[in-house]
Each structure stands twice: as structure tokens, then as C-alpha cells.
Enzyme design. Structure first.
Site, PDB file in Angstrom:
ATOM      1  N   ARG A 107      10.661  29.044 108.745  1.00  0.00           N
ATOM      2  CA  ARG A 107      10.687  30.458 109.192  1.00  0.00           C
ATOM      3  C   ARG A 107      12.068  30.792 109.762  1.00  0.00           C
ATOM      4  NH1 ARG A 107      11.782  33.037 114.446  1.00  0.00           N
ATOM      5  NH2 ARG A 107      10.602  34.970 114.529  1.00  0.00           N
TER       6      ARG A 107
ATOM      7  N   THR B  64      19.717  30.880 118.690  1.00  0.00           N
ATOM      8  CA  THR B  64      18.328  30.664 119.112  1.00  0.00           C
ATOM      9  C   THR B  64      17.729  29.427 118.448  1.00  0.00           C
ATOM     10  OG1 THR B  64      16.183  31.793 119.308  1.00  0.00           O
ATOM     11  CG2 THR B  64      17.286  31.961 117.201  1.00  0.00           C
TER      12      THR B  64
ATOM     13  N   GLY C  89      14.169  33.759 111.773  1.00  0.00           N
ATOM     14  CA  GLY C  89      13.996  34.976 112.566  1.00  0.00           C
ATOM     15  C   GLY C  89      15.131  35.960 112.330  1.00  0.00           C
ATOM     16  N   ASP C  90      15.305  36.835 113.293  1.00  0.00           N
ATOM     17  CA  ASP C  90      16.326  37.880 113.170  1.00  0.00           C
ATOM     18  C   ASP C  90      17.729  37.388 113.516  1.00  0.00           C
ATOM     19  OD1 ASP C  90      15.245  37.566 115.814  1.00  0.00           O
ATOM     20  OD2 ASP C  90      16.399  39.316 116.432  1.00  0.00           O
TER      21      ASP C  90
ATOM     22  N   SER D 293      15.012  27.559 124.570  1.00  0.00           N
ATOM     23  CA  SER D 293      14.955  28.579 123.514  1.00  0.00           C
ATOM     24  C   SER D 293      16.235  28.685 122.688  1.00  0.00           C
ATOM     25  CB  SER D 293      14.639  29.944 124.122  1.00  0.00           C
ATOM     26  OG  SER D 293      15.720  30.404 124.894  1.00  0.00           O
TER      27      SER D 293
ATOM     28  N   THR E 130      16.834  40.322 120.936  1.00  0.00           N
ATOM     29  CA  THR E 130      16.065  39.127 121.273  1.00  0.00           C
ATOM     30  C   THR E 130      14.591  39.522 121.287  1.00  0.00           C
ATOM     31  OG1 THR E 130      16.271  39.580 123.645  1.00  0.00           O
ATOM     32  CG2 THR E 130      17.893  38.096 122.695  1.00  0.00           C
ATOM     33  N   GLY E 131      13.733  38.510 121.253  1.00  0.00           N
ATOM     34  CA  GLY E 131      12.299  38.803 121.233  1.00  0.00           C
ATOM     35  C   GLY E 131      11.746  38.537 119.848  1.00  0.00           C
TER      36      GLY E 131
ATOM     37  N   GLY F 142      11.382  38.360 116.384  1.00  0.00           N
ATOM     38  CA  GLY F 142      12.411  38.609 115.385  1.00  0.00           C
ATOM     39  C   GLY F 142      11.941  39.393 114.182  1.00  0.00           C
TER      40      GLY F 142
ATOM     41  N   THR G 203      16.400  32.997 122.793  1.00  0.00           N
ATOM     42  CA  THR G 203      17.575  33.592 122.150  1.00  0.00           C
ATOM     43  C   THR G 203      18.562  34.111 123.182  1.00  0.00           C
ATOM     44  OG1 THR G 203      16.099  34.399 120.398  1.00  0.00           O
ATOM     45  CG2 THR G 203      18.351  35.219 120.362  1.00  0.00           C
TER      46      THR G 203
HETATM   47  N1  GLY Z   1      14.491  36.576 118.165  1.00  0.00           N
HETATM   48  C1  GLY Z   1      14.420  35.214 117.842  1.00  0.00           C
HETATM   49  C2  GLY Z   1      13.458  34.902 116.807  1.00  0.00           C
HETATM   50  O1  GLY Z   1      12.511  35.651 116.573  1.00  0.00           O
HETATM   51  O2  GLY Z   1      13.597  33.887 116.169  1.00  0.00           O
END
Ligand code: GLY
Length: 346
Positions: free
Chosen positions: A227, A217, A229-230, A86, A250-251, A253, A199
Site C-alpha cells: 500500500r 512517513t 499512501g499520499d 510513524s 498528513t493523516g 493518505g 508522517t
Molecule cells: N499520510 C500518510 C499515509 O497515509 O500513508
């Protein structure tokens, strides 16, 4: 003052004093500094991760006195681990089988930050993010521009897709639809009901109360190419304020972006909440904007550290073993932080 001028001013100041202060800082790293700060480094993963991630980070801190070097060292361990699917090298790829990495870094004394997104072929994206912070007047570089910048600084292009990650991706693709031409092998019903994310956040405070943080991540497995993420979004997957503390997410995003969750945690801490309560408040916000826990089929987890070294951890769902965990290291050793999940406190 511009980011560039800030950085130059700080570099000159540090350059003049580092040789003399080096050994003193190393000693301070081992003990309370007398200002109420307990030097601490935390990461968003629980049991077992302290030894793997935080111990090298702590050693780096003791060697250099730099909390920024320390969080980078800890993050690099995970980025370079081919078994970790990850983060970094070995991360699971996007829907086309291409590994695209996101990472961000932030440093309290300058309030500067840097990030990279959709970065391909470079094993240590957080180190590229650090160079964006320190060697450009920008905050974020994306895709081919981020790769060109990394190569400019001597990073080598490498294949990030390990055989293990390729096989997981291929089985996922073969099982996506019964209306396409891919056929899984007879033993190959590898139907992932939920696509794993991953992440890691590594956050630290030094003996002066100065703060640094990183989030890194490979993002959501099977994501649409491009894409983001956060994790590389300052305020979402990472935020810190040198007067308050640091936070990371994490999780899923998209939800962390929609709530500016790390920024929210820091602002809650600024208004007096403990890191634990502030993480819980951000998790509750994510649940609320989705219309309640019944409508949530994903997980997010927030971790935070205060300027004096107190840590917090909260998530939407518990893990299969119970509450979420984080871990932290300080002068008394490695500790597991038992966090709380929403049903526990609501
Ligand atoms: N939290 C990592 C992602 O959604 O990419």
C-alpha cells in the site's frame, strides 16, 4: 526542457558561484533580504518539534545557504529517531511486520521532484528521494527498485523494525480476530481501535524566495503490503510552486490522494488565498467529497507556507488539546502556529 537538462544547467550555475556567494548567503539567511521574503522553515508538528526538527534544519540553512539541505536535515532527524513510530526507523510496520517507507521531495527553482514508495531497510527515505530527483531522469522509484537504487548510492540495508514497534505490531495482530490461532497474553488486550498514521512535512523558503519541501512517513500501521499512501505522491502529500509556496498533508493518505490536496492548496494560494484559508479549503474539499463531517471518521491535516514566509495549518478534527498545531522557525526564533479545525470555522 527535460528534467536532466534543467538539473545540469542549474548545477553548472551554482557550481561557479557558490564559493564566492557562500558567506553572503549565510548572512542573508539571518535577515530579511529586502524583497519582502522572511526565510522560514516549517513542519507539520506542533509544540516541541521546533527545537527538535527545525533548529537543526535552520542551522543547516545557515551553514550551507541551501533550503533543500535544510529541509532534508530536519526530516532526517525524525527518520532516524527510533522512538518515532510513524516515520523512518522505528516506524510501525505493515500487516506482515515489515516496515515500508514512503517519502517525497520537491525543489522550487527547478520544479523537480523525486519520491520513493514501499522502500524497505533504509532509514532515511527522503534522502533516497532526493537522489531520485537529482541523479535520475525519473520521479518515482518503488519497492525493490528503490532499494537497489539506494544501495547503488551507498545506503546500508538495516533492520528498521525496533523492538518497540515489533511489540506494538504483535499485540495488534494477536488482537485482530478471535477466530485465528494467535492468543494475546493475559495482560495483552492491546486493541487499537484506530490504527495510527503519522508522517511529517518539512517545508522551507529561503531569502531569495526559493522553496523546498519534503514529506516522509512509514504510512498506515498494519497496511496491506505494498500500500502506498499520499506521502510519495507529488500533488497529494507534497506540492510546491516556486512562484506561490509549498504545501503538505498528513493523516489518512487515501483522502489526500483523492483530492490532490497539496496541489489544491497551492492553486488556492495562487488565486489569492492565504496559506491558512487555502489549507481550510482543502480540508473542506475532503469533507465534502465524503458527504459531510458526519460521514468522516478519520483525520487529515494540511500545512502550507507562502513564498514570503506566511504559514497555515488546518485539520478535520482538533487534537485532544484543541486546535491543530504546526511550528515554524525564522530569524526571530521558533514559533507555534495555532491552526484551525473544521468545526471552528464551518
Ligand atoms: N499520510 C500518510 C499515509 O497515509 O500513508
Amino acid at each position: 526542457m527535460t528534467k536532466r537538462r534543467n538539473f545540469i544547467r542549474q548545477t553548472i550555475g551554482l557550481g561557479a558561484s557558490l564559493p564566492l556567494l557562500g558567506s553572503l548567503i549565510r548572512q542573508m539567511a539571518l535577515s530579511h533580504s529586502g524583497n519582502g521574503v522572511i526565510p522560514t522553515i516549517m513542519c507539520s508538528r506542533g509544540r516541541g518539534w521546533g527545537e527538535k526538527v527545525l533548529l537543526p534544519a535552520w542551522q543547516k540553512y545557515q551553514e550551507t545557504g541551501s533550503i533543500l539541505d535544510a529541509v532534508e536535515t530536519g526530516s532526517n532527524v525524525v527518520e532516524l529517531d527510533p522512538e518515532d513510530t510513524s516515520v523512518g526507523y522505528g516506524g510501525l510496520p505493515n500487516e506482515l511486520g515489515v516496515v515500508q517507507l514512503d517519502a517525497s521531495i520537491m525543489y522550487g527553482p527547478t520544479h523537480n521532484c523525486g519520491s520513493v514508495a514501499s522502500l524497505e531497510k533504509i532509514k532515511t527515505p527522503c534522502s533516497v528521494a532526493r537522489l531520485v530527483m537529482e541523479r535520475t531522469d525519473h520521479v518515482m522509484l518503488v519497492g525493490p527498485g528503490a532499494l537497489a537504487f539506494a544501495k547503488m548510492h551507498g545506503f546500508r540495508e538495516e533492520n528498521l523494525l525496533t523492538d518497540r514497534a515489533r511489540r506494538i505490531w504483535l499485540r495488534w495482530k494477536e488482537n485482530l480476530s478471535s477466530n485465528d490461532d494467535y492468543l494475546p497474553p493475559e495482560d495483552g488486550n492491546y486493541g487499537l481501535k484506530k490504527r495510527p498514521g503519522g508522517t511529517i512535512n518539512v517545508l522551507g523558503v529561503d531569502a531569495n524566495g526559493d522553496i523546498a519541501g519534503i514529506t516522509t512517513t512509514s504510512g498506515l500501521f498494519g497496511k496491506i503490503p505494498g500500500r502506498i499512501g499520499d506521502s510519495p505522491i507529488i500533488g497529494a502529500g507534497l506540492y510546491l510552486d516556486n512562484e506561490v509556496g509549498a504545501a503538505g498533508g498528513t493523516g489518512r493518505g487515501e483522502e489526500v490522494i483523492r483530492t490532490c490536496a497539496s496541489f489544491l492548496v497551492i492553486e488556492k494560494m495562487r488565486s489569492g488565498m492565504t496559506p491558512q484559508k487555502a489549507c481550510e479549503a482543502a480540508i473542506k474539499r475532503i469533507i465534502d467529497i465524503n458527504g459531510g463531517l458526519d460521514r468522516v471518521d478519520f483525520n487529515d491535516k494540511m500545512v502550507a507556507i507562502s513564498k514570503d514566509g506566511e504559514v497555515g495549518c488546518a485539520s478535520i478534527m482538533g487534537s485532544k488539546d484543541g486546535p491543530p498545531e504546526a511550528c515554524y522557525i525564522n530569524e526571530s526564533g521558533i514559533h507555534v502556529k495555532a491552526g484551525r479545525y473544521y468545526k471552528e470555522w464551518s
